[in-house]
Design a protein around this motif. Structure first.
Motif, PDB file in Angstrom:
ATOM      1  N   ILE A 290       4.062   4.729  17.563  1.00  0.00           N
ATOM      2  CA  ILE A 290       3.019   4.055  16.785  1.00  0.00           C
ATOM      3  C   ILE A 290       2.456   5.013  15.753  1.00  0.00           C
ATOM      4  O   ILE A 290       2.071   6.140  16.073  1.00  0.00           O
ATOM      5  N   LEU A 291       2.398   4.554  14.508  1.00  0.00           N
ATOM      6  CA  LEU A 291       1.735   5.276  13.431  1.00  0.00           C
ATOM      7  C   LEU A 291       0.440   4.529  13.124  1.00  0.00           C
ATOM      8  O   LEU A 291       0.466   3.446  12.550  1.00  0.00           O
ATOM      9  N   MET A 292      -0.681   5.100  13.553  1.00  0.00           N
ATOM     10  CA  MET A 292      -1.976   4.427  13.417  1.00  0.00           C
ATOM     11  C   MET A 292      -2.723   5.014  12.225  1.00  0.00           C
ATOM     12  O   MET A 292      -2.969   6.222  12.179  1.00  0.00           O
ATOM     13  N   VAL A 293      -3.093   4.149  11.284  1.00  0.00           N
ATOM     14  CA  VAL A 293      -3.679   4.608  10.025  1.00  0.00           C
ATOM     15  C   VAL A 293      -4.877   3.753   9.643  1.00  0.00           C
ATOM     16  O   VAL A 293      -5.075   2.656  10.164  1.00  0.00           O
ATOM     17  N   LYS A 294      -5.665   4.255   8.693  1.00  0.00           N
ATOM     18  CA  LYS A 294      -6.752   3.467   8.113  1.00  0.00           C
ATOM     19  C   LYS A 294      -6.173   2.512   7.086  1.00  0.00           C
ATOM     20  O   LYS A 294      -5.006   2.609   6.695  1.00  0.00           O
ATOM     21  N   SER A 295      -6.992   1.581   6.608  1.00  0.00           N
ATOM     22  CA  SER A 295      -6.487   0.529   5.727  1.00  0.00           C
ATOM     23  C   SER A 295      -5.952   1.089   4.413  1.00  0.00           C
ATOM     24  O   SER A 295      -4.917   0.635   3.910  1.00  0.00           O
ATOM     25  N   ALA A 296      -6.622   2.093   3.846  1.00  0.00           N
ATOM     26  CA  ALA A 296      -6.168   2.657   2.572  1.00  0.00           C
ATOM     27  C   ALA A 296      -4.794   3.304   2.716  1.00  0.00           C
ATOM     28  O   ALA A 296      -3.957   3.233   1.793  1.00  0.00           O
ATOM     29  N   ASP A 297      -4.533   3.910   3.870  1.00  0.00           N
ATOM     30  CA  ASP A 297      -3.232   4.553   4.072  1.00  0.00           C
ATOM     31  C   ASP A 297      -2.124   3.528   4.287  1.00  0.00           C
ATOM     32  O   ASP A 297      -0.949   3.815   4.023  1.00  0.00           O
ATOM     33  N   SER A 298      -2.477   2.333   4.783  1.00  0.00           N
ATOM     34  CA  SER A 298      -1.454   1.298   4.933  1.00  0.00           C
ATOM     35  C   SER A 298      -0.927   0.871   3.560  1.00  0.00           C
ATOM     36  O   SER A 298       0.253   0.510   3.428  1.00  0.00           O
ATOM     37  N   LEU A 299      -1.785   0.917   2.544  1.00  0.00           N
ATOM     38  CA  LEU A 299      -1.335   0.603   1.184  1.00  0.00           C
ATOM     39  C   LEU A 299      -0.399   1.684   0.660  1.00  0.00           C
ATOM     40  O   LEU A 299       0.568   1.395  -0.057  1.00  0.00           O
ATOM     41  N   ILE A 300      -0.689   2.946   0.999  1.00  0.00           N
ATOM     42  CA  ILE A 300       0.195   4.039   0.589  1.00  0.00           C
ATOM     43  C   ILE A 300       1.569   3.875   1.238  1.00  0.00           C
ATOM     44  O   ILE A 300       2.600   4.032   0.579  1.00  0.00           O
TER      45      ILE A 300
ATOM     46  N   ALA B 159      -4.188  12.898  -0.263  1.00  0.00           N
ATOM     47  CA  ALA B 159      -3.802  11.584   0.246  1.00  0.00           C
ATOM     48  C   ALA B 159      -2.562  11.699   1.126  1.00  0.00           C
ATOM     49  O   ALA B 159      -1.778  12.649   1.019  1.00  0.00           O
ATOM     50  N   LEU B 160      -2.383  10.715   2.009  1.00  0.00           N
ATOM     51  CA  LEU B 160      -1.228  10.671   2.903  1.00  0.00           C
ATOM     52  C   LEU B 160       0.061  10.599   2.102  1.00  0.00           C
ATOM     53  O   LEU B 160       0.165   9.875   1.106  1.00  0.00           O
ATOM     54  N   THR B 161       1.074  11.341   2.539  1.00  0.00           N
ATOM     55  CA  THR B 161       2.395  11.297   1.909  1.00  0.00           C
ATOM     56  C   THR B 161       3.465  11.062   2.971  1.00  0.00           C
ATOM     57  O   THR B 161       3.244  11.283   4.169  1.00  0.00           O
ATOM     58  N   GLU B 162       4.629  10.657   2.515  1.00  0.00           N
ATOM     59  CA  GLU B 162       5.739  10.437   3.439  1.00  0.00           C
ATOM     60  C   GLU B 162       6.184  11.750   4.062  1.00  0.00           C
ATOM     61  O   GLU B 162       6.581  11.794   5.241  1.00  0.00           O
ATOM     62  N   ALA B 163       6.095  12.837   3.309  1.00  0.00           N
ATOM     63  CA  ALA B 163       6.483  14.142   3.830  1.00  0.00           C
ATOM     64  C   ALA B 163       5.594  14.550   5.003  1.00  0.00           C
ATOM     65  O   ALA B 163       6.073  15.176   5.960  1.00  0.00           O
ATOM     66  N   MET B 164       4.307  14.199   4.948  1.00  0.00           N
ATOM     67  CA  MET B 164       3.401  14.506   6.057  1.00  0.00           C
ATOM     68  C   MET B 164       3.812  13.755   7.317  1.00  0.00           C
ATOM     69  O   MET B 164       3.773  14.303   8.423  1.00  0.00           O
ATOM     70  N   ILE B 165       4.201  12.496   7.143  1.00  0.00           N
ATOM     71  CA  ILE B 165       4.592  11.680   8.294  1.00  0.00           C
ATOM     72  C   ILE B 165       5.860  12.240   8.935  1.00  0.00           C
ATOM     73  O   ILE B 165       5.944  12.391  10.168  1.00  0.00           O
TER      74      ILE B 165
ATOM     75  N   ALA C  93       2.915   1.092   2.284  1.00  0.00           N
ATOM     76  CA  ALA C  93       3.585  -0.046   1.643  1.00  0.00           C
ATOM     77  C   ALA C  93       4.231   0.373   0.333  1.00  0.00           C
ATOM     78  O   ALA C  93       5.267  -0.173  -0.067  1.00  0.00           O
ATOM     79  N   GLY C  94       3.646   1.368  -0.338  1.00  0.00           N
ATOM     80  CA  GLY C  94       4.200   1.856  -1.603  1.00  0.00           C
ATOM     81  C   GLY C  94       5.434   2.717  -1.441  1.00  0.00           C
ATOM     82  O   GLY C  94       6.113   3.007  -2.433  1.00  0.00           O
ATOM     83  N   PHE C  95       5.748   3.129  -0.205  1.00  0.00           N
ATOM     84  CA  PHE C  95       6.962   3.922   0.003  1.00  0.00           C
ATOM     85  C   PHE C  95       8.208   3.157  -0.422  1.00  0.00           C
ATOM     86  O   PHE C  95       9.224   3.762  -0.754  1.00  0.00           O
ATOM     87  N   THR C  96       8.136   1.832  -0.379  1.00  0.00           N
ATOM     88  CA  THR C  96       9.318   1.019  -0.699  1.00  0.00           C
ATOM     89  C   THR C  96       9.710   1.142  -2.168  1.00  0.00           C
ATOM     90  O   THR C  96      10.822   0.783  -2.542  1.00  0.00           O
ATOM     91  N   GLY C  97       8.799   1.642  -2.999  1.00  0.00           N
ATOM     92  CA  GLY C  97       9.102   1.787  -4.425  1.00  0.00           C
ATOM     93  C   GLY C  97       9.801   3.083  -4.766  1.00  0.00           C
ATOM     94  O   GLY C  97      10.090   3.337  -5.944  1.00  0.00           O
ATOM     95  N   ALA C  98      10.069   3.922  -3.753  1.00  0.00           N
ATOM     96  CA  ALA C  98      10.729   5.195  -4.006  1.00  0.00           C
ATOM     97  C   ALA C  98      12.145   4.984  -4.517  1.00  0.00           C
ATOM     98  O   ALA C  98      12.790   3.974  -4.228  1.00  0.00           O
ATOM     99  N   SER C  99      12.626   5.943  -5.258  1.00  0.00           N
ATOM    100  CA  SER C  99      13.954   5.853  -5.869  1.00  0.00           C
ATOM    101  C   SER C  99      15.039   5.700  -4.808  1.00  0.00           C
ATOM    102  O   SER C  99      15.026   6.377  -3.780  1.00  0.00           O
TER     103      SER C  99
ATOM    104  N   LYS D 143       8.891 -18.811  -1.635  1.00  0.00           N
ATOM    105  CA  LYS D 143       7.777 -18.431  -2.505  1.00  0.00           C
ATOM    106  C   LYS D 143       6.787 -17.520  -1.763  1.00  0.00           C
ATOM    107  O   LYS D 143       5.571 -17.629  -1.936  1.00  0.00           O
ATOM    108  N   THR D 144       7.346 -16.647  -0.931  1.00  0.00           N
ATOM    109  CA  THR D 144       6.526 -15.711  -0.172  1.00  0.00           C
ATOM    110  C   THR D 144       6.787 -14.294  -0.656  1.00  0.00           C
ATOM    111  O   THR D 144       7.942 -13.854  -0.692  1.00  0.00           O
ATOM    112  N   LEU D 145       5.741 -13.618  -1.050  1.00  0.00           N
ATOM    113  CA  LEU D 145       5.849 -12.229  -1.479  1.00  0.00           C
ATOM    114  C   LEU D 145       5.268 -11.340  -0.385  1.00  0.00           C
ATOM    115  O   LEU D 145       4.107 -11.485  -0.014  1.00  0.00           O
ATOM    116  N   THR D 146       6.074 -10.444   0.142  1.00  0.00           N
ATOM    117  CA  THR D 146       5.634  -9.555   1.215  1.00  0.00           C
ATOM    118  C   THR D 146       5.450  -8.151   0.667  1.00  0.00           C
ATOM    119  O   THR D 146       6.355  -7.588   0.047  1.00  0.00           O
ATOM    120  N   ASN D 147       4.262  -7.608   0.885  1.00  0.00           N
ATOM    121  CA  ASN D 147       3.982  -6.237   0.450  1.00  0.00           C
ATOM    122  C   ASN D 147       3.358  -5.475   1.610  1.00  0.00           C
ATOM    123  O   ASN D 147       2.174  -5.147   1.606  1.00  0.00           O
TER     124      ASN D 147
END
Length: 227
Positions: A116-126, A94-100, A128-134, A145-149
């Motif tokens: 431009i970083l052009m990705v498929k939809s599944a990689d856009s979710l990955i 799977a795509l990782t931040e280190a690859m980018i 978005a998950g970078f924000t959870g890094a330590s 009342k807006t949640l942005t992910n």
């Protein structure tokens, strides 16, 4: 010092076409939402052609074919036009931040300015998950009342990349692109031709001839073999 001579980059154009047939009755009958059936079918054919062009550019890994009397001429896909030095192996993972960042560093070191970083939809979710890094903080509620992910802009040590989704690109690739380095090489613009009449109907062909041009193989980068 000795100047490095310019390297000429060659490629082939490819013919793309769509054919549709409309009866005289269908064109004579009034229909809701359109004036003529021919105009409606033409608009559909043009949209299909646009998707075909996008698929030919980034949806397939296709090497150029010179063509002959029995073999159709084909263009290079984007992955064939990006230099090996700017290609990061995904390793069937799977795509990782280190690859980018590794791809961004390769592009930067070779003088490129990808935006431009052009990705498929599944990689856009990955991504978005970078924000959870330590060590990273994020505002989840703006008081409305807006949640942005989502991550629309990724700032790396080697530049800022706008994250763009492409539903037509290969699921095995992510592209780091400098748009100024890419061109659509159009040999014959798309046009409509009326073919020989068959019975009480008209047959139309939309046809054009084009190719994909990359002005510098080291101006963009890619990650391949992703899952």
């Amino acid at each position: 010092g000795t100047a490095i001579p310019t390297t000429m980059i060659n490629g082939n154009t490819q013919i793309l076409q769509k054919t549709f047939q409309v009866s005289a009755t269908a064109d004579a009958v009034k229909a809701y939402g359109r004036a003529k059936e021919t105009a409606y079918q033409l608009s559909k054919a043009l949209k299909e052609i646009k998707k075909d062009v996008e698929f030919a550019f980034v949806g397939a890994s296709n090497a150029t074919v010179a063509g002959n009397a029995t073999t159709a001429r084909e263009m290079d896909s984007a992955d064939q036009l990006i230099g090996a030095g700017n290609t990061t192996a995904g390793g069937s993972a799977a795509l990782t931040e280190a690859m980018i960042t590794a791809t961004g560093q390769a592009v930067y070191n070779n003088g490129g300015d990808a935006t431009i970083l052009m990705v498929k939809s599944a990689d856009s979710l990955i991504i978005a998950g970078f924000t959870g890094a330590s060590g990273r903080t994020r505002e989840f509620n703006d008081g409305n009342k807006t949640l942005t992910n989502a991550v629309n802009l990724y700032v790396s040590p080697f530049g800022e990349y706008r994250v763009t989704l492409n539903r037509h690109q290969m699921t095995t690739h992510a592209f780091l692109l400098d748009p100024s380095m890419w061109r659509t090489a159009s040999l014959r613009p798309f046009s409509r031709t009326l073919l020989a009449k068959t019975g009480d109907s008209d047959t139309h062909m939309v046809v054009g001839e084009l190719g994909l041009m990359h002005k510098n193989p080291l101006g963009s980068g890619q990650i391949d073999a992703l899952t």
